[in-house]
Design a protein around this motif. Structure first.
Motif, PDB file in Angstrom:
ATOM      1  N   ARG A   1       0.821  -1.213   0.000  1.00 40.20           N
ATOM      2  CA  ARG A   1       0.000   0.000   0.000  1.00 40.20           C
ATOM      3  C   ARG A   1       0.856   1.264   0.000  1.00 40.20           C
ATOM      4  O   ARG A   1       0.460   2.286  -0.560  1.00 40.20           O
ATOM      5  N   GLU A   2       2.022   1.180   0.593  1.00 42.89           N
ATOM      6  CA  GLU A   2       2.898   2.340   0.633  1.00 42.89           C
ATOM      7  C   GLU A   2       3.336   2.766  -0.771  1.00 42.89           C
ATOM      8  O   GLU A   2       3.732   3.914  -0.987  1.00 42.89           O
ATOM      9  N   GLN A   3       3.210   1.858  -1.712  1.00 45.51           N
ATOM     10  CA  GLN A   3       3.634   2.150  -3.085  1.00 45.51           C
ATOM     11  C   GLN A   3       2.542   2.812  -3.928  1.00 45.51           C
ATOM     12  O   GLN A   3       2.771   3.088  -5.111  1.00 45.51           O
TER      13      GLN A   3
ATOM     14  N   MET B   1      -2.002   3.647  -9.764  1.00 45.59           N
ATOM     15  CA  MET B   1      -0.641   3.585 -10.290  1.00 45.59           C
ATOM     16  C   MET B   1       0.370   3.554  -9.152  1.00 45.59           C
ATOM     17  O   MET B   1       0.274   4.308  -8.193  1.00 45.59           O
ATOM     18  N   CYS B   2       1.359   2.675  -9.293  1.00 44.24           N
ATOM     19  CA  CYS B   2       2.383   2.528  -8.266  1.00 44.24           C
ATOM     20  C   CYS B   2       3.468   3.601  -8.397  1.00 44.24           C
ATOM     21  O   CYS B   2       3.665   4.187  -9.467  1.00 44.24           O
ATOM     22  N   LYS B   3       4.177   3.841  -7.304  1.00 43.57           N
ATOM     23  CA  LYS B   3       5.223   4.860  -7.282  1.00 43.57           C
ATOM     24  C   LYS B   3       6.309   4.650  -8.337  1.00 43.57           C
ATOM     25  O   LYS B   3       6.734   5.621  -8.987  1.00 43.57           O
ATOM     26  N   PRO B   4       6.797   3.416  -8.531  1.00 44.02           N
ATOM     27  CA  PRO B   4       7.840   3.249  -9.553  1.00 44.02           C
ATOM     28  C   PRO B   4       7.375   3.649 -10.955  1.00 44.02           C
ATOM     29  O   PRO B   4       8.159   4.185 -11.741  1.00 44.02           O
ATOM     30  N   SER B   5       6.105   3.420 -11.242  1.00 41.78           N
ATOM     31  CA  SER B   5       5.573   3.819 -12.540  1.00 41.78           C
ATOM     32  C   SER B   5       5.493   5.337 -12.642  1.00 41.78           C
ATOM     33  O   SER B   5       5.885   5.939 -13.651  1.00 41.78           O
ATOM     34  N   ILE B   6       4.994   5.964 -11.589  1.00 43.09           N
ATOM     35  CA  ILE B   6       4.908   7.429 -11.568  1.00 43.09           C
ATOM     36  C   ILE B   6       6.295   8.045 -11.719  1.00 43.09           C
ATOM     37  O   ILE B   6       6.493   8.997 -12.482  1.00 43.09           O
ATOM     38  N   LYS B   7       7.271   7.478 -11.007  1.00 42.19           N
ATOM     39  CA  LYS B   7       8.638   8.015 -11.070  1.00 42.19           C
ATOM     40  C   LYS B   7       9.207   7.888 -12.472  1.00 42.19           C
ATOM     41  O   LYS B   7       9.862   8.826 -12.978  1.00 42.19           O
TER      42      LYS B   7
END
Length: 415
Positions: free
Chosen positions: A14-16, A40-46
């Motif tokens: 969930r943190e992602q 959308m997950c953080k790695p994708s956003i980044k």
């Protein structure tokens, strides 16, 4: 209830997902529309933001931003290939799965003739039905539809020998139903198609978020997916057996790339979205353990399945206790995604969906979800379609309990 280990694992997942922090009318939002689109997950956003912030470019330029774009495209093809055990030199991208299906249908149907046949199913999302059916109708072909058993919510295997034969040009199958969650055993249909030289096209959009899809093990010629159904951006992707590129000639601009798989990508692609797809696969891999990327992905899916099915079992049991409910879920022996669709006698599903959102900040959709042939056969449109609860790895049992409380309150209010 969930054990401590799973609670920790879900907390890490969930943190992602930053969207999980959203509130609506003072309540933390519950996203139960995974089949319609995951968050959308953080790695994708980044990955998306890095590409935008560092400078965007088109292909074929002799300068760094263009070369970096080429590298991103190559990496994204490799990541998708590992995700579904597909073909790195056969992966290509498009605006969405539906757009890809329409483009591919024009290409593979160039030589189709009147009197030949295609096979679709009554269960599939229309994106894996209508593009093929419409062009087959234009060609004067025969269209066979694999029926759905309304009791088990599975495809009828008895029709394989009668529907798939030497006149069959292509067979189109959904690996998992977005309407009722059934994970179809597509292998026998693929094998029958191969035996007569027919193309096999698999819609894996609903399967990829939940199970470790393996294109090579299935033997499928073409697999279609959607980035935004698997923690990434709004793009579509496909993996085609590279041996087929010499057989089919894509419709494309004359000066555009002629080498596959680039030749399949019409116009300038959504490069930032494709970059985001790399991050989506990185997120899945980060959850699992193993010696190789593929092993880590498979392990992550095993964790996803364990958590999702624990929640789905709870929901199915509790929903079944509610008076007036009719669930449309596969028979217990049939593999399924954590998708629970149901109707309530006397209450339109649109009423339930809106009540849950307005009063409890629970986002669960209603409708036919473009599986309109299945919705019609199961006669659910008189209820405004199904009310669908679609779980994702970032959901929790506590959210499921909130849903049950909200559903009961809604029906008490509206019955």
């Amino acid at each position: 209830m969930q054990n401590i280990k799973n609670k920790v694992a879900i907390a890490n997942i969930r943190e992602q997902f930053p969207a999980l922090n959203r509130t609506f009318k003072g309540k933390q939002v519950v996203y139960f529309d995974g089949p319609g689109g995951t968050q959308m997950c953080k790695p994708s956003i980044k990955r998306i933001m890095d590409y935008i912030e560092n400078g965007m470019a088109n292909r074929d330029g002799l300068f760094p931003t263009s070369e970096e774009t080429e590298a991103i495209l190559a990496q994204a093809r490799a990541e998708v290939a590992v995700l579904i055990n597909g073909y790195e030199d056969g992966v290509f991208f498009g605006a969405n799965m539906t757009s890809l299906a329409y483009a591919i249908s024009r290409m593979i149907a160039r030589d189709w003739k009147a009197g030949e046949e295609i096979v679709v199913t009554e269960m599939d999302h229309s994106a894996n039905v209508d593009p093929w059916v419409q062009i087959a109708e234009d060609k004067g072909m025969t269209i066979q539809r694999i029926p759905v058993n309304v009791d088990s919510l599975t495809l009828d295997r008895a029709v394989i020998e009668t529907m798939i034969h030497p006149k069959t040009k292509a067979v189109f199958l959904g690996l998992a139903s977005n309407g009722v969650g059934t994970i179809n055993n597509v292998k026998p249909y693929i094998e029958a198609a191969k035996a007569v030289g027919a193309l096999t096209v698999i819609d894996a959009v609903q399967a990829i978020p939940h199970i470790a899809v393996d294109q090579k093990a299935l033997g499928a010629d073409l697999v279609l997916g959607s980035g935004y159904k698997v923690f990434g951006p709004h793009i579509g992707f496909a993996s085609m057996n590279p041996d087929l590129f010499s057989k089919y000639k894509p419709y494309k601009l004359i000066p555009a790339h002629n080498e596959p798989p680039s030749s399949m990508e019409t116009g300038t692609q959504n490069h930032e979205g494709i970059a985001g797809m790399i991050g989506a696969v990185e997120f899945i891999e980060s959850i699992g353990k193993g010696q190789s990327k593929r092993q880590r992905i498979i392990n992550a899916y095993q964790l996803f399945e364990e958590q999702e099915h624990q929640m789905a079992s709870f929901l199915k049991e509790e929903i079944s206790k509610v008076e007036g409910v009719k669930m449309f879920i596969p028979a217990t022996h049939v593999p399924s995604t954590p998708t629970i669709s149901f109707v309530v006698d006397g209450v339109p599903s649109s009423t339930i969906s809106k009540y849950l959102a307005d009063e409890h900040a629970i986002f669960a959709a209603n409708g036919h979800f473009y599986a309109y042939q299945l919705a019609k056969k199961l006669d659910v449109m008189k209820y405004d379609g199904w009310l669908r609860v679609g779980l994702s790895p970032y959901n929790t049992l506590e959210e499921c309990e909130r849903f049950i409380d909200g559903l009961k309150e809604c029906l008490k209010t509206n019955l």
